[in-house]
Every structure is written in structure tokens, then in C-alpha cells.
Design an enzyme around this catalytic site. Structure first.
Site, PDB file in Angstrom:
ATOM      1  N   TYR A  18       0.812  -1.223   0.000  1.00 14.24           N
ATOM      2  CA  TYR A  18       0.000   0.000   0.000  1.00 14.24           C
ATOM      3  C   TYR A  18       0.847   1.277   0.000  1.00 14.24           C
ATOM      4  O   TYR A  18       0.851   2.031  -0.974  1.00 14.24           O
ATOM      5  CB  TYR A  18      -0.930  -0.047   1.212  1.00 14.24           C
ATOM      6  CG  TYR A  18      -1.795   1.173   1.414  1.00 14.24           C
ATOM      7  CD1 TYR A  18      -2.454   1.776   0.354  1.00 14.24           C
ATOM      8  CD2 TYR A  18      -1.962   1.705   2.684  1.00 14.24           C
ATOM      9  CE1 TYR A  18      -3.265   2.884   0.556  1.00 14.24           C
ATOM     10  CE2 TYR A  18      -2.776   2.806   2.908  1.00 14.24           C
ATOM     11  CZ  TYR A  18      -3.420   3.393   1.840  1.00 14.24           C
ATOM     12  OH  TYR A  18      -4.215   4.494   2.035  1.00 14.24           O
ATOM     13  N   ASP A  31      11.731 -12.243  -0.743  1.00 17.15           N
ATOM     14  CA  ASP A  31      11.621 -11.976   0.684  1.00 17.15           C
ATOM     15  C   ASP A  31      12.948 -11.387   1.160  1.00 17.15           C
ATOM     16  O   ASP A  31      14.019 -11.908   0.820  1.00 17.15           O
ATOM     17  CB  ASP A  31      11.316 -13.277   1.436  1.00 17.15           C
ATOM     18  CG  ASP A  31      10.914 -13.041   2.884  1.00 17.15           C
ATOM     19  OD1 ASP A  31      11.726 -12.489   3.656  1.00 17.15           O
ATOM     20  OD2 ASP A  31       9.790 -13.436   3.249  1.00 17.15           O
ATOM     21  N   ILE A  32      12.898 -10.319   1.956  1.00 17.76           N
ATOM     22  CA  ILE A  32      14.145  -9.660   2.366  1.00 17.76           C
ATOM     23  C   ILE A  32      14.970 -10.511   3.320  1.00 17.76           C
ATOM     24  O   ILE A  32      16.132 -10.175   3.603  1.00 17.76           O
ATOM     25  CB  ILE A  32      13.890  -8.272   2.988  1.00 17.76           C
ATOM     26  CG1 ILE A  32      12.972  -8.380   4.215  1.00 17.76           C
ATOM     27  CG2 ILE A  32      13.332  -7.316   1.959  1.00 17.76           C
ATOM     28  CD1 ILE A  32      12.914  -7.097   5.025  1.00 17.76           C
ATOM     29  N   PHE A  66      10.093  -0.592   3.331  1.00 16.57           N
ATOM     30  CA  PHE A  66       8.724  -0.790   3.787  1.00 16.57           C
ATOM     31  C   PHE A  66       8.442  -2.222   4.231  1.00 16.57           C
ATOM     32  O   PHE A  66       7.531  -2.447   5.022  1.00 16.57           O
ATOM     33  CB  PHE A  66       7.724  -0.470   2.663  1.00 16.57           C
ATOM     34  CG  PHE A  66       7.713   0.947   2.205  1.00 16.57           C
ATOM     35  CD1 PHE A  66       7.074   1.929   2.941  1.00 16.57           C
ATOM     36  CD2 PHE A  66       8.326   1.318   1.018  1.00 16.57           C
ATOM     37  CE1 PHE A  66       7.050   3.244   2.523  1.00 16.57           C
ATOM     38  CE2 PHE A  66       8.306   2.618   0.583  1.00 16.57           C
ATOM     39  CZ  PHE A  66       7.666   3.596   1.331  1.00 16.57           C
ATOM     40  N   SER A  92       6.801   3.636  12.797  1.00 12.98           N
ATOM     41  CA  SER A  92       5.409   3.736  13.236  1.00 12.98           C
ATOM     42  C   SER A  92       5.313   4.511  14.536  1.00 12.98           C
ATOM     43  O   SER A  92       6.215   4.467  15.382  1.00 12.98           O
ATOM     44  CB  SER A  92       4.851   2.328  13.436  1.00 12.98           C
ATOM     45  OG  SER A  92       3.625   2.363  14.118  1.00 12.98           O
ATOM     46  N   THR A 100       3.589   3.598  16.819  1.00 12.98           N
ATOM     47  CA  THR A 100       3.445   2.617  17.895  1.00 12.98           C
ATOM     48  C   THR A 100       4.710   2.499  18.739  1.00 12.98           C
ATOM     49  O   THR A 100       4.649   1.955  19.845  1.00 12.98           O
ATOM     50  CB  THR A 100       3.091   1.229  17.328  1.00 12.98           C
ATOM     51  OG1 THR A 100       4.083   0.829  16.384  1.00 12.98           O
ATOM     52  CG2 THR A 100       1.720   1.245  16.653  1.00 12.98           C
ATOM     53  N   TYR A 158       4.086  -5.843  17.190  1.00  9.41           N
ATOM     54  CA  TYR A 158       4.345  -4.973  16.032  1.00  9.41           C
ATOM     55  C   TYR A 158       5.110  -3.720  16.472  1.00  9.41           C
ATOM     56  O   TYR A 158       6.144  -3.373  15.903  1.00  9.41           O
ATOM     57  CB  TYR A 158       3.039  -4.564  15.352  1.00  9.41           C
ATOM     58  CG  TYR A 158       3.230  -3.473  14.329  1.00  9.41           C
ATOM     59  CD1 TYR A 158       3.861  -3.739  13.124  1.00  9.41           C
ATOM     60  CD2 TYR A 158       2.814  -2.169  14.582  1.00  9.41           C
ATOM     61  CE1 TYR A 158       4.073  -2.729  12.185  1.00  9.41           C
ATOM     62  CE2 TYR A 158       3.006  -1.166  13.661  1.00  9.41           C
ATOM     63  CZ  TYR A 158       3.636  -1.447  12.463  1.00  9.41           C
ATOM     64  OH  TYR A 158       3.855  -0.442  11.543  1.00  9.41           O
ATOM     65  N   LYS A 166       9.134  -2.557  15.566  1.00  9.67           N
ATOM     66  CA  LYS A 166       9.569  -1.278  15.001  1.00  9.67           C
ATOM     67  C   LYS A 166      10.559  -0.573  15.936  1.00  9.67           C
ATOM     68  O   LYS A 166      11.555   0.021  15.495  1.00  9.67           O
ATOM     69  CB  LYS A 166       8.351  -0.389  14.730  1.00  9.67           C
ATOM     70  CG  LYS A 166       7.466  -0.870  13.590  1.00  9.67           C
ATOM     71  CD  LYS A 166       8.205  -0.831  12.263  1.00  9.67           C
ATOM     72  CE  LYS A 166       7.338  -1.227  11.101  1.00  9.67           C
ATOM     73  NZ  LYS A 166       8.022  -1.165   9.796  1.00  9.67           N
ATOM     74  N   SER A 222      -6.895  -6.204  21.838  1.00  7.39           N
ATOM     75  CA  SER A 222      -5.609  -6.248  22.523  1.00  7.39           C
ATOM     76  C   SER A 222      -4.567  -5.445  21.744  1.00  7.39           C
ATOM     77  O   SER A 222      -4.456  -5.566  20.526  1.00  7.39           O
ATOM     78  CB  SER A 222      -5.143  -7.698  22.665  1.00  7.39           C
ATOM     79  OG  SER A 222      -3.908  -7.761  23.320  1.00  7.39           O
TER      80      SER A 222
END
Length: 366
Positions: free
Chosen positions: A22, A82-83, A104, A148, A150, A174, A178, A320
């Protein structure tokens, strides 16, 4: 530019990991639309297609990349990779003269990460470390990182500025992934002054390209609010689940800072320009948001106005890993990048609806 055996040179390239997804795809088209600025650069995309649609098993490029090439009349070098595949990444660096990397590639759903922590740490941390090892091997030290908000965890104050503590009250794997990646980048920059890292801490990307030809097309049931609302509006899903209405917010539902994905993409283009500044190096974190928060119910009302469709929803228990509210202090992005978000909430909803109503099944044509 890298010299070739015949004396010629490779064109410089910008490598975009996760560039078929995206935010990645919108950044790729933003780079290609900058006529003159990056016209002498090749754009190279690697993506494992975990969250991007390819029309058929024998199709060489995913649909998002194919559409961008059609819109811009330019070619994108694409690798289904895939990295975490160091050998495959090395082939990419051998084939192209990579000048900088926009990173990304990651798993990105807060709620899902609580259920699948190992998968998130593997993809987001192991993958990032593998990328860094290959970059160092080929002498590439310029990185724009997709981070992010977050990383701030439970806000100690609002709006969130870059000086807010990170890592203290993280609520999901997640967010921790990050945060850990940012700490690794800081250590890299301390160990070797050649590294230049700009970590862009996103708030909540929404919207779609103004053409209506590319937009958010999550695999399976959407984990984020806006694509879920859009799929309800277009009839793919029956109703929206609102996770909690007992937060200390304007209407009890979660408040977030939503940013148009085209504004976000332009922030990455601005970030790359910092690498051209003499003496620029080290680790720098920058928020990308609007500075304004909207609740879930406000987002539903705005989308109903843009689409002319009623969005049925049901209040359910809190999810959650979620927090009550977060929104950005974006003054550093104004000063450092010369960037600010210009598109409104109405633009975000209208562009999302243009994409979803024109492509009710996303990139998959049925």
C-alpha cells in the site's frame, strides 16, 4: 554510478522493499511522477507479495506495479523476493547500482501481531537485519525506514513529538518490532558514521491515488479501519466492528491521526533529499501525520458523507494492543523535511471511495 566492464556505468537506483504494498506502491509512483528530480534513477522493487495481488501465477509483476507502469509509462525493475533471502538480495545489488533504500517490507497489523508474535519478529527484525547486512556488503548506507507511531506506546503526553520516550509502554509485538529496529539503526549509526538513516514514524495512512487506480488492497479481512469501512460500503463485508466505546475520548471510540497516503509518499521523497546535504549522517526520527485526531465514529460519518452509503457497525470489546488516542506533533517534519500534509479528511474519504467503488474486489478483477 557503478562502472561496468565495458567502461559504461549503471544508472543509479532507488531500492524500495515492500514496494508492491500500500504505502510502498504510492511512494514508487510519487518518485516516478517527479519529472526531472529522479528521471535519471531506476526504481527497483522487491516484495514477497504477502500482501500484494498478482493477477496470475505466471504474471511477472504484481498488479499494483503493472498499473503504476501504465500510469507513468515508465519501467519498474521488480523482484519477487523476501528480504530474509540474503542471497536473493545480493543478486539485486549486483544487478543495480543502488544509491539508497526505502524500507517498507514488514508485517503491519497491531492486533494480528499479538496473535502471531514470532512471525512478526521474524519478518520485521530478522528481515531488516538481513537487509542491513547486504547493504553494508555493497557499501550502501542511505536508508529511509518505514517506522510507526506505535514505538511511543501508551502516550505520556499528546500530541506526540519525537522527544517522547519510545519503548517504555509498548502494547504489541508490532510496535516492539519497530522499536527494536530503530534501536538497531541507532547502534549502526554509532558504529559507523557512513550510515544515514531517516526513520519516518507514520501515524495512520489512508486514502488512495487520485487516479483511483491504486489503493489499499489487504489480503483477507482488513486489519485497519479505513479499508474495512470501504469494504462494508461496497458490500464485500456486512458490517464494521468497532473495538471499544469506553475510551476516554470525545465519543468513547479510539482516536487516531489519519494521513493521506499521497501526503505520506511525498514525505519519503522529501526525506531522500536530506541525503544530499553535506555532512548529513546518523539516525533521525521524524513524525509524519497531520496533527489532528479523529475518532472511529467520526471516520464512519465522514466516509458515509463521501460515499453516500450507510456503514452498519457493531460495538464490540476492546482489541488487545490498542490505545485510546494518539496524534502527532508534526513541527519537526515541517522544519527538517520542508513537508506538511495538505489533504483533508474529506480528500482521504473521497479518494478511498473512488478506489474502492471503481475496484470493488481490489486489484483482483472478478
Amino acid at each position: 554510478m557503478r562502472p561496468l566492464a565495458n567502461g559504461a556505468t549503471m544508472r543509479p537506483s532507488i531500492l524500495v522493499t515492500g514496494g508492491a504494498g500500500y504505502v510502498g506502491s504510492h511512494t514508487v509512483i510519487a518518485l516516478l511522477e517527479r519529472e526531472g528530480e529522479y528521471s535519471n534513477y531506476d526504481i527497483v522493487v522487491v516484495d514477497n507479495l504477502v500482501n500484494a495481488y498478482s493477477r496470475a501465477p505466471n504474471e511477472k509483476k504484481p498488479e499494483s506495479i503493472r498499473v503504476i507502469e501504465e500510469l507513468t509509462n515508465k519501467t519498474i525493475h521488480f523482484y519477487p523476493l523476501d528480504i530474509r533471502d540474503a542471497e536473493g538480495l545480493s543478486i539485486v545489488f549486483e544487478n543495480h547500482s543502488i544509491d539508497c533504500v526505502i524500507h517498507f517490507a514488514a508485517l503491519k497489523a497491531v492486533g494480528e501481531s499479538v496473535e502471531k508474535p514470532l512471525e512478526y519478529y521474524q519478518a520485521n527484525i530478522t528481515g531488516t537485519c538481513t537487509l542491513f547486512e547486504v547493504m553494508r556488503k555493497y557499501g550502501v548506507y542511505k536508508l529511509v525506514y518505514s517506522s510507526s507511531c506505535t514505538v511511543y506506546g501508551e502516550p505520556e503526553r499528546l500530541p506526540l513529538d519525537e522527544g517522547h520516550p519510545t519503548g517504555r509502554t509498548l502494547t504489541s509485538p508490532y510496535g516492539r518490532s519497530k522499536y527494536f529496529c530503530e534501536e538497531i539503526m541507532k547502534d549502526l549509526c554509532t558504529s559507523d558514521k557512513k550510515w544515514m538513516v531517516i526513520s519516518l514514524r507514520y501515524f495512520n495512512p489512508v486514502g488512495a491515488h487520485r487516479s483511483g487506480r491504486i489503493g489499499e488492497d489487504p489480503s483477507g479481512i482488513p486489519n485497519n479501519l479505513m479499508p474495512f469501512i470501504a469494504q462494508v460500503a461496497v458490500g464485500r463485508l456486512s458490517e464494521l466492528k468497532v473495538f471499544g466505546n469506553d475510551y476516554n475520548t470525545v465519543d468513547g471510540t479510539g482516536v487516531r491521526d489519519y494521513i493521506h497516503v499521497e501526503d505520506l509518499a511525498e514525505g519519503h521523497v522529501k526525506a531522500i533529499k536530506l541525503f544530499q546535504q553535506p555532512g548529513f549522517n546518523g539516525f533521525h526520527a521524524v513524525n509524519l501525520g497531520t496533527g489532528t485526531g479523529y475518532s472511529v465514529l467520526q471516520m464512519i460519518a465522514a466516509f458515509e458523507a463521501a460515499s453516500g452509503r450507510k456503514i452498519p457497525y457493531k460495538i464490540v470489546g476492546r482489541r488487545s494492543g490498542d490505545i485510546a488516542a494518539n496524534y502527532a506533533d508534526v513541527s519537526l517534519s515541517h522544519r527538517m523535511l520542508g513537508w506538511r500534509a495538505t489533504r483533508t479528511l474529506d480528500d482521504m474519504c473521497a479518494d478511498t471511495w473512488r478506489w474502492q467503488s471503481s475496484n470493488p474486489n481490489g486489484f483482483k478483477k472478478v
